[in-house]
Design a protein around this motif. Structure first.
Motif, short mmCIF file in Angstrom:
data_model
loop_
_atom_site.label_atom_id
_atom_site.label_comp_id
_atom_site.label_asym_id
_atom_site.label_seq_id
_atom_site.Cartn_x
_atom_site.Cartn_y
_atom_site.Cartn_z
N ARG A 133 0.83 -1.21 0.00
CA ARG A 133 0.00 0.00 0.00
C ARG A 133 0.86 1.26 0.00
O ARG A 133 0.39 2.34 -0.37
CB ARG A 133 -0.89 0.02 1.24
CG ARG A 133 -1.85 -1.14 1.38
CD ARG A 133 -2.54 -1.05 2.73
NE ARG A 133 -3.19 -2.30 3.09
CZ ARG A 133 -3.62 -2.60 4.31
NH1 ARG A 133 -3.46 -1.71 5.29
NH2 ARG A 133 -4.18 -3.76 4.56
N TYR A 134 2.12 1.12 0.44
CA TYR A 134 2.96 2.28 0.64
C TYR A 134 4.03 2.44 -0.44
O TYR A 134 4.48 3.56 -0.71
CB TYR A 134 3.63 2.21 2.01
CG TYR A 134 2.65 2.21 3.15
CD1 TYR A 134 2.26 3.41 3.77
CD2 TYR A 134 2.07 1.03 3.61
CE1 TYR A 134 1.35 3.41 4.81
CE2 TYR A 134 1.15 1.03 4.65
CZ TYR A 134 0.80 2.22 5.24
OH TYR A 134 -0.13 2.23 6.27
N VAL A 148 1.77 6.52 -0.61
CA VAL A 148 1.04 7.32 0.38
C VAL A 148 2.07 8.12 1.15
O VAL A 148 2.82 7.58 1.97
CB VAL A 148 0.23 6.42 1.34
CG1 VAL A 148 -0.50 7.28 2.37
CG2 VAL A 148 -0.74 5.54 0.58
N ASP A 149 2.15 9.40 0.89
CA ASP A 149 3.16 10.23 1.53
C ASP A 149 2.58 10.84 2.80
O ASP A 149 1.69 11.69 2.75
CB ASP A 149 3.64 11.32 0.58
CG ASP A 149 4.94 11.96 1.07
OD1 ASP A 149 5.28 11.76 2.25
OD2 ASP A 149 5.62 12.63 0.27
N LEU A 150 3.11 10.42 3.93
CA LEU A 150 2.64 10.92 5.22
C LEU A 150 3.57 12.00 5.78
O LEU A 150 3.46 12.38 6.93
CB LEU A 150 2.53 9.76 6.21
CG LEU A 150 1.57 8.64 5.80
CD1 LEU A 150 1.57 7.52 6.84
CD2 LEU A 150 0.17 9.16 5.58
N ILE A 156 5.55 6.93 7.95
CA ILE A 156 5.14 5.74 7.18
C ILE A 156 5.43 4.48 7.97
O ILE A 156 4.60 3.56 8.03
CB ILE A 156 5.84 5.73 5.81
CG1 ILE A 156 5.33 6.88 4.94
CG2 ILE A 156 5.62 4.39 5.11
CD1 ILE A 156 6.08 7.04 3.64
N ASP A 212 2.91 4.01 10.62
CA ASP A 212 1.63 3.60 10.05
C ASP A 212 1.66 2.12 9.67
O ASP A 212 0.67 1.40 9.88
CB ASP A 212 1.32 4.46 8.82
CG ASP A 212 -0.17 4.73 8.66
OD1 ASP A 212 -0.78 5.19 9.64
OD2 ASP A 212 -0.71 4.46 7.57
#
Length: 361
Positions: free
Chosen positions: A99-100, A121-123, A129, A132
């Motif tokens: 997912r990342y 997905v840039d957190l 990340i 998460d």
């Protein structure tokens, strides 16, 4: 990495599940929780494939002969490995990784390196990340993972060991060389026990000692690996995260504190090594067509003996018998043995695992 990371630095996460096999067993059987547990060791002269943290407090470790583990921890509970269950959980975990980032290098069922320099997905940071990912693993599998975050693979792997179990550790670019200089050489991933002893004999005790040496000195004493040691002592590692790298071999070896002098001693170690590599192959859904036995004598001369077949090995007993027969052709004449090793080659996925992957696709 962390907020304020250097814009050109890679962002690498190393994820390592905590006591994976043992944790899966304790999750699935509540009566095992909080108790010293070993996976494996159920055969005669078996070995420990994994140990719970409760067992590790007694000194029980993976690859330890079951007889020694029982002496260290009389209350130790042994359970047989369930590789189908471990593979199923591993697929869950790798689906979370995907997912990342698509840049995932699996190292084993319970360990992987991720390049999140350009994440899906840039957190805001690699640290966020990693947090998460760990939260998703706990939520979806009820298992804990430790993670290391840094700007290269070598440091991310080192970082993942710093807060185990269930921890997170970050080594930012400006602290990489300083972190490495304080470590003893035996703590470096990529430096095994035998190499560490050679380094210590040369007065190289820490990363700082390594850094003080010239490249020519390290190449002279350690060959091609000298360049790697020169770089990691400076916190450098340019190796990319390699996706779906096929394994060409799988092996295990051990160096002894005292030379083995009798054939029964050698046989016992070789049987344990065969059990370990067989379990590793089973865990990865791999079959092997070849086996190599490595013997290093007390005078440091090494020999190997190999055998390959047209079909994969069908059971651990076949592998063990072949390895023992190969050992008989390499027994030393009047001198001890300081190292034994077993390696599988001609690796490929077994039919069941291939079918699982086709169903996923």
């Amino acid at each position: 990495m962390s907020e304020g990371h250097e814009p050109d630095a890679r962002r690498i996460i190393h994820v390592d599940m905590d006591a994976f096999y043992a944790s899966v067993e304790q999750r699935d059987d509540p009566s095992l929780r909080g108790r010293p547990l070993a996976v494996g060791g159920t055969r005669a002269r078996g070995v420990v494939a994994a140990a719970s943290y409760e067992a590790r407090r007694f000194g029980v470790r993976s690859a330890m002969p079951a007889s020694i583990a029982r002496r260290k921890c009389p209350a130790l509970i042994f359970v047989p490995p369930r590789f189908d269950a471990y593979r199923a959980v591993s697929r869950q975990i790798h689906a979370i990784f995907a997912r990342y980032t698509p840049l995932i290098q699996p190292l084993s069922l319970d360990e992987a390196t991720l390049d999140v320099t350009r994440p899906l997905v840039d957190l805001g940071s690699a640290t966020a990340i990693a947090q998460d990912i760990r939260a998703a693993i706990l939520r979806e599998t009820a298992l804990t993972a430790s993670a290391g975050v840094s700007y290269n693979r070598f440091l991310a792997k080192l970082a993942s060991d710093q807060r185990k179990p269930d921890g997170l550790f970050v080594i930012p670019p400006h602290l990489g060389p300083r972190f490495v200089e304080t470590l003893p050489v035996e703590a470096f991933h990529g430096i095994g026990p035998a190499t560490a002893r050679r380094m210590q004999a040369l007065g190289l005790m820490t990363g700082l000692d390594l850094r003080r040496q010239t490249l020519a000195f390290l190449v002279h004493h350690f060959g091609k690996a000298g360049q790697f040691y020169y770089d990691i002592a400076r916190g450098r590692d340019d190796r990319p995260v390699v996706v779906d790298r096929p394994r060409k071999s799988l092996g295990s070896e051990t160096t002894f504190e005292r030379d083995l002098m009798t054939v029964p001693e050698m046989d016992q170690v070789l049987v344990a090594l065969c059990a370990k590599v067989w379990d590793q192959a089973q865990a990865r859904g791999l079959r092997a067509r070849g086996v190599t036995v490595k013997v290093r004598y007390s005078n440091f001369r090494s020999v190997t003996r190999s055998r390959s077949g047209e079909r994969p090995w069908t059971g651990e007993a076949d592998l063990r018998d072949t390895a023992l027969a190969l050992l008989r052709t390499a027994l030393p004449d009047g001198q001890g043995v300081r190292l034994l090793g077993v390696a599988l080659s001609g690796l490929g996925q077994d039919a069941a695992d291939t079918a699982d992957q086709m169903r996923l696709l």
